[in-house]
Design an enzyme around this catalytic site. Structure first.
Site, PDB file in Angstrom:
ATOM      1  N   HIS A 100       0.884  -1.165   0.000  1.00 24.04           N
ATOM      2  CA  HIS A 100       0.000   0.000   0.000  1.00 24.04           C
ATOM      3  C   HIS A 100       0.922   1.215   0.000  1.00 24.04           C
ATOM      4  CE1 HIS A 100      -2.249  -3.042   2.366  1.00 24.04           C
ATOM      5  NE2 HIS A 100      -3.356  -2.475   1.923  1.00 24.04           N
ATOM      6  N   ASP A 103       2.472   1.972   3.284  1.00 27.10           N
ATOM      7  CA  ASP A 103       3.439   1.012   3.857  1.00 27.10           C
ATOM      8  C   ASP A 103       4.858   1.414   3.504  1.00 27.10           C
ATOM      9  OD1 ASP A 103       1.175  -0.573   4.290  1.00 27.10           O
ATOM     10  OD2 ASP A 103       1.537  -1.793   2.492  1.00 27.10           O
TER      11      ASP A 103
HETATM   12  C1  XLS Z   1      -7.511  -6.643   4.375  1.00 21.94           C
HETATM   13  C2  XLS Z   1      -7.013  -6.902   3.027  1.00 21.94           C
HETATM   14  C3  XLS Z   1      -5.876  -5.994   2.592  1.00 21.94           C
HETATM   15  C4  XLS Z   1      -5.713  -6.059   1.111  1.00 21.94           C
HETATM   16  C5  XLS Z   1      -4.930  -4.936   0.539  1.00 21.94           C
HETATM   17  O1  XLS Z   1      -8.273  -7.407   4.923  1.00 21.94           O
HETATM   18  O2  XLS Z   1      -6.672  -8.234   2.906  1.00 21.94           O
HETATM   19  O3  XLS Z   1      -4.696  -6.302   3.269  1.00 21.94           O
HETATM   20  O4  XLS Z   1      -5.150  -7.253   0.712  1.00 21.94           O
HETATM   21  O5  XLS Z   1      -5.467  -3.700   0.844  1.00 21.94           O
END
Ligand code: XLS
Ligand code: NI
Ligand code: NI
Length: 438
Positions: A100, A103
């Site tokens: 993201h 991150d």
């Molecule tokens: C959350 C999601 C997230 C997505 C990416 O539950 O799994 O981590 O994979 O935003």
């Protein structure tokens, strides 16, 4: 260059009888299965958020792990995370990563400052990717953590928040394209509702679809030729997430004409939260031409929330790879470990142990799925089960030429139907066991 994980050696394949915990027992990247090396079948990716950022914080307690990597300023922390990420990718022999926007770089006090931080770190990531020969599987924007997104992003009742999310997604797509990513994910974040008493569901869904449309168009206009993905999830953080499951998202994409640009990113833990098996969600994606990518993890059915554990259940990895092979394998997608070591597994070595466990489980799943396919008994059983559609009235139904009058005539001629064929569920389950255990 500083080594962040001196306790983790380069992980190598040592075979199934290896006693060394820091070795692969089943994942042998160059071993050819069904005509392709394992690494190309599996396309493992490291998740930046769980691996480099999540520190073990949960609803009941603070962090148990240090993910600051001795950085003293926010930028230094994120730079060190980048170096740490590539050290892990090398040591774990993983070719891809996913992130993201928030991150990889710290959020500033304005959008412009956040974008500037992203640009700096993207330069560093680009350099490290070249040096280490690593690739970006997909990027995404975190439009759920910051308080402005308390009521959602694309589905917020506040138009300024919608605009902010659009701007954040535009930038995240630019960074993804710059780094050569072949995927861009929309996971709903807070795109759902807590109560219908305060919600205009139709406006929220129309707005979300519009955001996806303009984001996809923008991506194409700057040269993105990969796949956009929606990642279904039924609940959490909101009571009802609009991207409930694969079938719901398929309907949504078609309603808004988004199905040419968007595919699905199926997450195992989200499947079980929706009351489905992982295999079910993958099969829905495949039969709708929406099979894209996978978030490889597993939930704990007794805990019942999105625990994002590393996948170790061999039945699940087997049936997942069975679907992946049936879908013809990944094109732009791969297996992203959207998974974290448990809060109590807090040492740096646990990062290695957990990835090894996940990678070995999928390697085994791949091998077994390949054996299930060449064994052929499951496919043969299914073929035989539907053989009444191969000729006579069945063939006419499949070719859509049987009229309702003709079907009535046929039914009247039958008298009563007194025979059917057994579904043989237990027999088939025992075949799966015998292929797994030999
Ligand atoms: C959350 C999601 C997230 C997505 C990416 O539950 O799994 O981590 O994979 O935003
Ligand atoms: Ni996910
Ligand atoms: Ni999840």
């Amino acid at each position: 260059m500083k080594e962040f994980f001196p306790m983790i050696p380069k992980i190598r394949y040592e075979g199934s009888s290896a006693k060394n915990g820091l070795a692969f027992r089943y994942y042998n990247p160059d071993e050819v299965i069904a005509g392709k090396p394992m690494r190309d079948h599996l396309k493992f990716a490291l998740s930046y958020w769980h691996t480099l950022c999540a520190d073990g914080t949960d609803m009941f307690g603070r962090g148990t792990m240090d993910k600051n990597f001795s950085g003293k300023t926010p930028m230094e922390i994120y730079e060190n995370r980048a170096y740490a990420a590539f050290e892990l990718l090398d040591k774990l022999n993983i070719d891809y990563f996913c992130f993201h926007d928030r991150d990889i770089a710290p959020e500033g006090s304005t959008l412009a400052e956040s974008n500037g931080n992203l640009d700096k770190i993207a330069e560093l990531l680009e350099k490290l990717m070249k040096e280490h020969g690593k690739k970006l599987l997909w990027g995404t924007a975190n439009c759920f953590n910051q308080p402005r997104y308390m009521h959602g992003a694309g589905t917020s009742p506040n138009a300024d928040v919608f605009a902010f999310a659009a701007a954040q997604i535009k930038k995240a797509i630019e960074i993804t394209v710059k780094l050569g990513g072949k995927g861009y994910v929309f996971w709903g974040g807070r795109e759902g509702y807590e109560t219908l008493l305060n919600t205009d569901m139709m406006l929220e869904q129309d707005n979300m679809a519009y955001l996806m449309r303009i984001a996809a168009d923008y991506g194409r206009s700057i040269g993105f030729d990969g796949d956009f993905y929606v990642e279904p999830k039924p609940k959490e953080p909101t009571k009802h997430q609009y991207d409930f499951d694969a079938a719901t998202v398929a309907g949504f994409l078609r309603k808004y004409g988004l199905d040419n640009d968007f595919k699905l990113n199926i997450e195992a833990n989200h499947a079980t939260l929706a009351g489905h098996t992982f295999q079910h969600e993958l099969e829905i994606a495949r039969i709708n031409g929406l099979f894209g990518s996978i978030d490889a993890n597993q939930g704990d059915l007794l805990l019942g929330w999105d625990t994002d554990q590393f996948p170790t259940n061999i039945y699940d990895t087997t049936l997942c790879m069975f679907e992946v092979l049936r879908a013809g394998g990944f094109t732009n997608g791969g297996l992203n470990f959207d998974a974290k070591a448990r809060r109590g597994s807090y040492t740096p070595e646990d990062i290695a142990y957990s990835y090894i466990a996940g990678m070995d489980s999928f390697a085994l799943g791949l091998k077994i799925a390949d054996r299930l396919i060449s064994d052929g008994r499951l496919d043969e059983f299914v073929r035989e089960r539907y053989s009444s559609y191969k000729s006579g009235i069945g063939a006419k139904i499949v070719s859509k030429t049987a009229t309702i009058e003709e079907l009535e005539k046929h039914a009247l001629s039958l008298g009563e139907i007194t025979t059917n064929t057994s579904g043989r569920q237990e027999y088939l389950e025992s075949i799966v066991n015998s292929v797994i255990f030999g």
